[in-house]
Design an enzyme around this catalytic site. Structure first.
Site, PDB file in Angstrom:
ATOM      1  N   SER A 100      25.140 113.285  14.996  1.00 36.75           N
ATOM      2  CA  SER A 100      24.143 114.227  14.465  1.00 36.75           C
ATOM      3  C   SER A 100      24.784 115.022  13.340  1.00 36.75           C
ATOM      4  O   SER A 100      26.012 115.223  13.332  1.00 36.75           O
ATOM      5  CB  SER A 100      23.720 115.191  15.574  1.00 36.75           C
ATOM      6  OG  SER A 100      23.066 116.322  15.040  1.00 36.75           O
ATOM      7  N   TYR A 128      24.969 121.104  22.508  1.00 38.00           N
ATOM      8  CA  TYR A 128      24.531 119.858  21.853  1.00 38.00           C
ATOM      9  C   TYR A 128      25.410 119.584  20.632  1.00 38.00           C
ATOM     10  O   TYR A 128      25.953 118.479  20.477  1.00 38.00           O
ATOM     11  CB  TYR A 128      23.063 119.974  21.429  1.00 38.00           C
ATOM     12  CG  TYR A 128      22.563 118.790  20.628  1.00 38.00           C
ATOM     13  CD1 TYR A 128      22.206 117.600  21.253  1.00 38.00           C
ATOM     14  CD2 TYR A 128      22.468 118.850  19.232  1.00 38.00           C
ATOM     15  CE1 TYR A 128      21.761 116.502  20.519  1.00 38.00           C
ATOM     16  CE2 TYR A 128      22.024 117.767  18.490  1.00 38.00           C
ATOM     17  CZ  TYR A 128      21.668 116.593  19.143  1.00 38.00           C
ATOM     18  OH  TYR A 128      21.233 115.510  18.410  1.00 38.00           O
TER      19      TYR A 128
HETATM   20  N1  LIG Z   1      15.650 113.280  16.200  1.00 40.55           N
HETATM   21  C1  LIG Z   1      16.570 113.903  15.522  1.00 40.55           C
HETATM   22  O1  LIG Z   1      16.276 114.724  14.634  1.00 40.55           O
HETATM   23  C2  LIG Z   1      18.028 113.623  15.774  1.00 40.55           C
HETATM   24  C3  LIG Z   1      18.958 114.244  14.926  1.00 40.55           C
HETATM   25  C4  LIG Z   1      20.309 114.000  15.140  1.00 40.55           C
HETATM   26  C5  LIG Z   1      20.710 113.147  16.149  1.00 40.55           C
HETATM   27  N2  LIG Z   1      19.777 112.571  16.961  1.00 40.55           N
HETATM   28  C6  LIG Z   1      20.266 111.705  18.038  1.00 40.55           C
HETATM   29  O2  LIG Z   1      19.549 110.497  18.053  1.00 40.55           O
HETATM   30  C7  LIG Z   1      19.594 109.943  19.371  1.00 40.55           C
HETATM   31  C8  LIG Z   1      18.188 109.508  19.781  1.00 40.55           C
HETATM   32  O3  LIG Z   1      17.372 110.669  19.905  1.00 40.55           O
HETATM   33  P1  LIG Z   1      15.831 110.680  19.491  1.00 40.55           P
HETATM   34  O4  LIG Z   1      15.673 111.688  18.412  1.00 40.55           O
HETATM   35  O5  LIG Z   1      15.340 109.315  19.296  1.00 40.55           O
HETATM   36  O6  LIG Z   1      15.192 111.353  20.797  1.00 40.55           O
HETATM   37  P2  LIG Z   1      14.332 110.715  21.993  1.00 40.55           P
HETATM   38  O7  LIG Z   1      13.090 110.100  21.482  1.00 40.55           O
HETATM   39  O8  LIG Z   1      14.217 111.819  22.998  1.00 40.55           O
HETATM   40  O9  LIG Z   1      15.271 109.555  22.527  1.00 40.55           O
HETATM   41  C9  LIG Z   1      16.363 109.774  23.359  1.00 40.55           C
HETATM   42  C10 LIG Z   1      16.650 108.472  24.090  1.00 40.55           C
HETATM   43  O10 LIG Z   1      17.803 108.659  24.922  1.00 40.55           O
HETATM   44  C11 LIG Z   1      17.482 108.195  26.224  1.00 40.55           C
HETATM   45  N3  LIG Z   1      18.250 108.923  27.225  1.00 40.55           N
HETATM   46  C12 LIG Z   1      18.286 110.253  27.474  1.00 40.55           C
HETATM   47  N4  LIG Z   1      19.066 110.521  28.521  1.00 40.55           N
HETATM   48  C13 LIG Z   1      19.541 109.324  28.962  1.00 40.55           C
HETATM   49  C14 LIG Z   1      20.388 108.921  30.025  1.00 40.55           C
HETATM   50  N5  LIG Z   1      20.905 109.817  30.876  1.00 40.55           N
HETATM   51  N6  LIG Z   1      20.669 107.606  30.173  1.00 40.55           N
HETATM   52  C15 LIG Z   1      20.139 106.688  29.337  1.00 40.55           C
HETATM   53  N7  LIG Z   1      19.320 106.999  28.326  1.00 40.55           N
HETATM   54  C16 LIG Z   1      19.021 108.294  28.144  1.00 40.55           C
HETATM   55  C17 LIG Z   1      15.983 108.408  26.396  1.00 40.55           C
HETATM   56  O11 LIG Z   1      15.451 107.470  27.320  1.00 40.55           O
HETATM   57  P3  LIG Z   1      15.071 107.776  28.842  1.00 40.55           P
HETATM   58  O12 LIG Z   1      14.510 109.169  28.890  1.00 40.55           O
HETATM   59  O13 LIG Z   1      14.071 106.703  29.151  1.00 40.55           O
HETATM   60  O14 LIG Z   1      16.338 107.605  29.598  1.00 40.55           O
HETATM   61  C18 LIG Z   1      15.489 108.055  24.991  1.00 40.55           C
HETATM   62  O15 LIG Z   1      15.294 106.672  24.889  1.00 40.55           O
HETATM   63  C19 LIG Z   1      20.181 111.032  20.276  1.00 40.55           C
HETATM   64  O16 LIG Z   1      21.531 110.754  20.532  1.00 40.55           O
HETATM   65  C20 LIG Z   1      20.049 112.284  19.428  1.00 40.55           C
HETATM   66  O17 LIG Z   1      21.006 113.258  19.763  1.00 40.55           O
HETATM   67  C21 LIG Z   1      18.456 112.785  16.794  1.00 40.55           C
END
Ligand SMILES: NC(=O)c1ccc[n+]([C@@H]2O[C@H](COP(=O)([O-])OP(=O)(O)OC[C@H]3O[C@@H](n4cnc5c(N)ncnc54)[C@H](OP(=O)(O)O)[C@@H]3O)[C@@H](O)[C@H]2O)c1
Length: 247
Positions: free
Chosen positions: A140, A153
């Protein structure tokens, strides 16, 4: 040439968007997360769209560290090998320091750091044996500048970026690449009201840019590059009072 790829956290957001983009390019995918119904319907949708593709899924909670290696090995066997692993699973949490809710901080570190490390570790064991492979970690922009209210985080992501950099150096004499992706704001369900965040982009556009960086085997990339590739240098120079207003 089609590659065999495992993606964690593929049930929604960036992980699901990466699956769509990689499937479009003809790659064979194994998708993991906790929500099995969402993985199942994603695999069905991908199979319908890309009848020649291979799309399999397995329920995995990356906090269960002993299950991560078993799942990665089992999926590798089912895929017939492993070319790329994407450690994407992540959670965010908002709390003000001093509230004593350390369980919330620990839960974030368990998924974002230990779960991600376990994922990378399992894949690297396979890559070392076979003599090739690529690790992709979704970190991130908060690895560069901590977000007030999301200190744990931000710290978990800084630690993961640092971990990946060390792993890259460790593996530099082998044919194993390490790509660390630093997303800015991407519209997903990670936080409520993401669409209102500055410079936010849609998940499908983010996935296109990420896949491009993965294929180019970039070491470190900000997505989108504008403005985050510049902000990562500028934000740490701002006074704390200004930073507090920015976030
Ligand atoms: N969106 C942003 O602006 C942003 C910015 C910087 C970084 N990121 C990073 O991008 C990545 C994806 O996030 P996203 O934005 O796509 O959010 P999201 O839609 O909430 O996706 C998060 C994913 O992680 C999975 N997950 C959560 N806890 C888990 C666990 N204990 N075991 C296995 N899977 C788990 C969730 O699936 P289940 O709930 O089905 O397990 C979901 O598929 C994350 O690492 C996040 O920190 C996102």
């Amino acid at each position: 040439m089609s590659k065999r790829i495992i993606i964690t956290g593929a049930s929604s957001g960036i992980g699901a968007a990466l699956a769509h983009e990689l499937a479009k390019q003809g790659h064979h995918l194994a998708l993991c997360a906790r929500r099995s119904e969402d993985l199942q319907s994603l695999c069905s949708a991908l199979s319908e769209k890309h009848p020649n593709g291979v799309f399999i899924w397995e329920s995995l909670d990356v906090v269960q560290l002993d299950q991560v290696s078993n799942t990665v090995h089992a999926l590798t066997k089912r895929l017939g090998g492993l070319d790329i692993i994407v450690a994407n699973a992540g959670v965010i949490g908002v709390r003000r320091t001093g509230s004593g809710e350390l369980d919330k901080d620990k839960a974030i570190f368990d998924v974002n750091l230990m779960g991600a490390i376990a994922t990378v570790d399992a894949a690297v064991a396979i890559f070392k044996d076979q003599g090739y492979g690529q690790v992709v970690g979704i970190s991130s922009f908060s690895a560069f500048i901590g977000i007030p209210g999301s200190a744990a985080y931000s710290a978990s992501k800084a630690a993961f970026s640092n971990y990946l950099q060390a792993v890259r150096t460790e593996l530099c004499t082998r044919n194993i690449q390490v790509t660390c992706i630093h997303p800015g704001f991407i519209q997903t369900d990670l936080s409520p009201n993401m669409e209102k965040y500055p410079f936010v982009i849609k998940a499908d556009l983010a996935a296109k840019k990420m896949v491009n960086a993965i294929h180019k085997k970039k070491k470190d990339v900000s997505v989108p590059a504008w403005p985050w590739a510049i902000l990562k240098h500028v934000l740490p120079l701002l006074p704390d009072s200004t930073l507090k207003k920015v976030f």
